[in-house]
Design a protein around this motif. Structure first.
Motif, PDB file in Angstrom:
ATOM      1  N   ASN A   1       0.958  -1.077   0.155  1.00 12.79           N
ATOM      2  CA  ASN A   1       0.027   0.051  -0.084  1.00 12.79           C
ATOM      3  C   ASN A   1       0.782   1.277  -0.070  1.00 12.79           C
ATOM      4  O   ASN A   1       1.772   1.304   0.788  1.00 12.79           O
ATOM      5  CB  ASN A   1      -1.021  -0.108   1.391  1.00 12.79           C
ATOM      6  N   ILE A   2       0.634   2.007  -1.049  1.00 23.16           N
ATOM      7  CA  ILE A   2       1.534   3.326  -1.152  1.00 23.16           C
ATOM      8  C   ILE A   2       1.500   4.095   0.089  1.00 23.16           C
ATOM      9  O   ILE A   2       2.355   4.790   0.486  1.00 23.16           O
ATOM     10  CB  ILE A   2       0.903   3.994  -2.544  1.00 23.16           C
ATOM     11  N   ALA A   3       0.404   4.049   0.721  1.00 21.52           N
ATOM     12  CA  ALA A   3       0.031   4.895   2.142  1.00 21.52           C
ATOM     13  C   ALA A   3       1.215   4.565   3.054  1.00 21.52           C
ATOM     14  O   ALA A   3       1.551   5.318   4.092  1.00 21.52           O
ATOM     15  CB  ALA A   3      -1.279   4.721   2.762  1.00 21.52           C
ATOM     16  N   LEU A   4       1.599   3.415   3.286  1.00 22.93           N
ATOM     17  CA  LEU A   4       2.913   2.960   4.081  1.00 22.93           C
ATOM     18  C   LEU A   4       3.869   3.962   4.021  1.00 22.93           C
ATOM     19  O   LEU A   4       4.758   4.353   4.971  1.00 22.93           O
ATOM     20  CB  LEU A   4       3.369   1.558   3.580  1.00 22.93           C
ATOM     21  N   ARG A   5       4.148   4.581   2.707  1.00 15.53           N
ATOM     22  CA  ARG A   5       5.397   5.442   2.752  1.00 15.53           C
ATOM     23  C   ARG A   5       5.094   6.873   2.574  1.00 15.53           C
ATOM     24  O   ARG A   5       5.958   7.853   2.555  1.00 15.53           O
ATOM     25  CB  ARG A   5       6.227   5.297   1.516  1.00 15.53           C
ATOM     26  N   THR A   6       3.832   7.117   3.080  1.00 12.19           N
ATOM     27  CA  THR A   6       3.456   8.575   2.902  1.00 12.19           C
ATOM     28  C   THR A   6       4.191   9.344   4.088  1.00 12.19           C
ATOM     29  O   THR A   6       4.707  10.490   3.712  1.00 12.19           O
ATOM     30  CB  THR A   6       1.916   8.605   3.227  1.00 12.19           C
ATOM     31  N   TRP A   7       4.562   8.895   5.141  1.00 10.89           N
ATOM     32  CA  TRP A   7       5.277   9.765   6.055  1.00 10.89           C
ATOM     33  C   TRP A   7       6.530  10.093   5.665  1.00 10.89           C
ATOM     34  O   TRP A   7       6.996  10.875   6.092  1.00 10.89           O
ATOM     35  CB  TRP A   7       5.295   8.642   7.514  1.00 10.89           C
TER      36      TRP A   7
ATOM     37  N   ASP B   1      -0.577   7.737  16.162  1.00 10.53           N
ATOM     38  CA  ASP B   1      -0.105   8.101  14.695  1.00 10.53           C
ATOM     39  C   ASP B   1       1.500   8.189  14.635  1.00 10.53           C
ATOM     40  O   ASP B   1       2.061   8.834  13.739  1.00 10.53           O
ATOM     41  CB  ASP B   1      -0.719   9.185  14.098  1.00 10.53           C
ATOM     42  N   LYS B   2       2.299   7.421  15.621  1.00  6.73           N
ATOM     43  CA  LYS B   2       3.677   7.674  15.779  1.00  6.73           C
ATOM     44  C   LYS B   2       4.152   6.815  14.450  1.00  6.73           C
ATOM     45  O   LYS B   2       3.686   5.931  13.952  1.00  6.73           O
ATOM     46  CB  LYS B   2       4.097   6.964  17.017  1.00  6.73           C
ATOM     47  N   ILE B   3       5.414   7.186  14.086  1.00  6.69           N
ATOM     48  CA  ILE B   3       6.305   6.372  13.144  1.00  6.69           C
ATOM     49  C   ILE B   3       6.789   5.077  13.969  1.00  6.69           C
ATOM     50  O   ILE B   3       7.401   5.433  15.028  1.00  6.69           O
ATOM     51  CB  ILE B   3       7.401   7.561  12.610  1.00  6.69           C
TER      52      ILE B   3
ATOM     53  N   LYS C   1      -0.124   3.080  10.821  1.00  8.05           N
ATOM     54  CA  LYS C   1       0.004   2.726   9.405  1.00  8.05           C
ATOM     55  C   LYS C   1       1.537   3.813   8.888  1.00  8.05           C
ATOM     56  O   LYS C   1       1.869   3.628   7.901  1.00  8.05           O
ATOM     57  CB  LYS C   1      -1.152   3.698   8.388  1.00  8.05           C
ATOM     58  N   LYS C   2       1.944   4.543   9.750  1.00  4.29           N
ATOM     59  CA  LYS C   2       3.384   5.081   9.627  1.00  4.29           C
ATOM     60  C   LYS C   2       4.465   3.897   9.902  1.00  4.29           C
ATOM     61  O   LYS C   2       5.022   4.024  10.989  1.00  4.29           O
ATOM     62  CB  LYS C   2       3.551   6.262  10.316  1.00  4.29           C
TER      63      LYS C   2
ATOM     64  N   PRO D   1       8.961   1.501   3.665  1.00  5.09           N
ATOM     65  CA  PRO D   1      10.263   2.091   3.608  1.00  5.09           C
ATOM     66  C   PRO D   1      11.302   1.175   4.440  1.00  5.09           C
ATOM     67  O   PRO D   1      11.116   0.470   5.438  1.00  5.09           O
ATOM     68  CB  PRO D   1      10.150   3.407   4.424  1.00  5.09           C
ATOM     69  N   LEU D   2      12.572   1.115   3.670  1.00  4.60           N
ATOM     70  CA  LEU D   2      13.505   0.312   4.221  1.00  4.60           C
ATOM     71  C   LEU D   2      14.660   0.947   4.587  1.00  4.60           C
ATOM     72  O   LEU D   2      15.303   1.873   3.675  1.00  4.60           O
ATOM     73  CB  LEU D   2      13.848  -0.898   3.057  1.00  4.60           C
TER      74      LEU D   2
END
Ligand code: PEP
Ligand code: MN
Length: 361
Positions: free
Chosen positions: A4-10, A130-132, A159-160, A196-197
């Motif tokens: 899901n592209i939303a995974l990398r929004t942060w 909503d923490k990373i 989600k972040k 993100p990796l």
């Protein structure tokens, strides 16, 4: 967890034209130390400041972190520098305290990711925030366990998310503190290109002189970021002294890194080739390590033969090895000629080792 592209929004929200950089000391030691390092990192490529407050130590008796007091220092560092703050959490109490002190990024350490009970406890404590959250790979090379950790957080509504590749423990000594096993992280990246990796060259290498090289490998593999332990007085750090670099060295590392411009998800020729080459390098390293060990055992056999006055060359044993290895090689699609050539060379080297030992007085 769907891809899901939303995974990398942060990550996109940082609007960086270079990989994400997380830097700071292995451990928060004193308020002055935390603030001094944060100020030195302020005007650089660093976006997130890291400092361990609770330190998981392999054996008791080492420095186990300053505890909750350190969270106040991080808050102060954030107020003074504007950097986001990150720390490691290993249980629900840590999460509660970190949330109370408005820590922005929480990471789950390698020794915690191995334990689904602990990860679930952390996920439950984080639900609704909503923490990373960044999940380090488990100490053992188990992709499912690593992914499982991410999924527990995802299912709790976090989600972040991101993952940190910090290498894997091995029984054997290698040139790394934790061997990278790049192919494992790449498999994760291929399965979830939107997750993100981030590479942790500090814990992979355990030595500051290898940070540059491993960071470059990660960037060549399209990693999204780096987390690098940074200390103003690395040699006197209270934990992980050998692997920390100074803020000045960190800046130099970044000047020297070649950052790939394409943000393709690793599907272009260069990135695929880099992946394959790094895999080959991993295997070549392992071949050399294993040959070294094999020769050391051959040396011990030499000593034993010397003690009992036995001839070096034992033809029957050698033929048995050759038969066994050609059969095993055939199962892997390796030709008989190839196996015979390789084992002749290995055997010859073993005999030379043994002769050297037997001929020493
Ligand atoms: C750390 O980041 O300082 C740490 C303890 O890392 P790991 O969990 O990768 O060992
Ligand atoms: Mn550390």
């Amino acid at each position: 967890m769907e891809n899901n592209i939303a995974l990398r929004t942060w990550l996109d929200e940082f609007k960086l034209d270079h990989p994400l950089v997380i830097a700071g000391p292995c451990s928060a030691e004193t308020e002055e130390q935390v603030l001094k390092i944060a100020h030195e990192l302020k005007d650089s490529d660093v976006s997130i400041y890291r400092a361990g407050i609770w330190k998981p130590r392999t054996r008791p008796g080492g420095f186990e972190g300053v505890g909750a007091i350190g969270l106040k220092w991080l808050q102060k560092a954030k107020a003074e520098t504007g950097l986001l703050m990150a720390t490691e959490v290993a249980n629900a109490t840590h999460v509660k305290l970190a949330l109370e002190h408005d820590i922005d990024v929480l990471w789950i350490g390698a020794r915690t990711t191995v334990n689904p009970f602990a990860v679930q406890e952390i996920a439950d404590a984080l639900a609704g925030t909503d923490k990373i959250v960044l999940v380090k790979n488990p100490v053992n090379p188990d992709l499912a366990l690593w992914l499982g950790g991410v999924e527990r957080l995802y299912n709790a509504g976090i989600k972040k998310l991101g993952v940190i590749h910090r290498g894997f423990s091995t029984y054997e000594k290698t040139k790394y503190r934790n061997i990278p096993e790049w192919q494992l992280a790449i498999e994760l990246q291929n399965k979830f290109p939107d997750l993100p990796l981030i590479c942790d060259p500090s814990h992979i290498t355990g030595r500051r002189d290898m940070i540059q090289e491993v960071s470059q490998q990660a960037l060549d593999l399209n990693y999204d970021g780096l987390i690098i332990e940074t200390h103003t007085d690395p040699d006197n750090a209270w934990s992980d002294a050998a692997q920390q670099v100074t803020p000045t060295t960190l800046k130099k590392i970044f000047e020297d890194l070649r950052v790939r411009k394409e943000t393709g998800q690793g599907h272009d020729y260069d990135s695929k080739m880099a992946t394959l080459r790094i895999n080959i390098d991993d295997f070549d390293n392992k071949i050399i390590e294993i040959l070294g060990k094999r020769m050391a055992v051959a040396g011990q056999i030499g000593s034993l033969k010397k003690e009992f006055n036995v001839a070096v060359l034992q033809n029957r044993r050698w033929n048995e090895i050759l038969d066994k290895m050609t059969a095993q090689g055939a199962e892997k699609g390796l030709s008989q000629d190839f196996i015979v050539d390789i084992f002749k060379a290995i055997h010859q080297e073993s005999i030379s080792h043994q002769e050297k030992i037997i001929n020493t007085k």
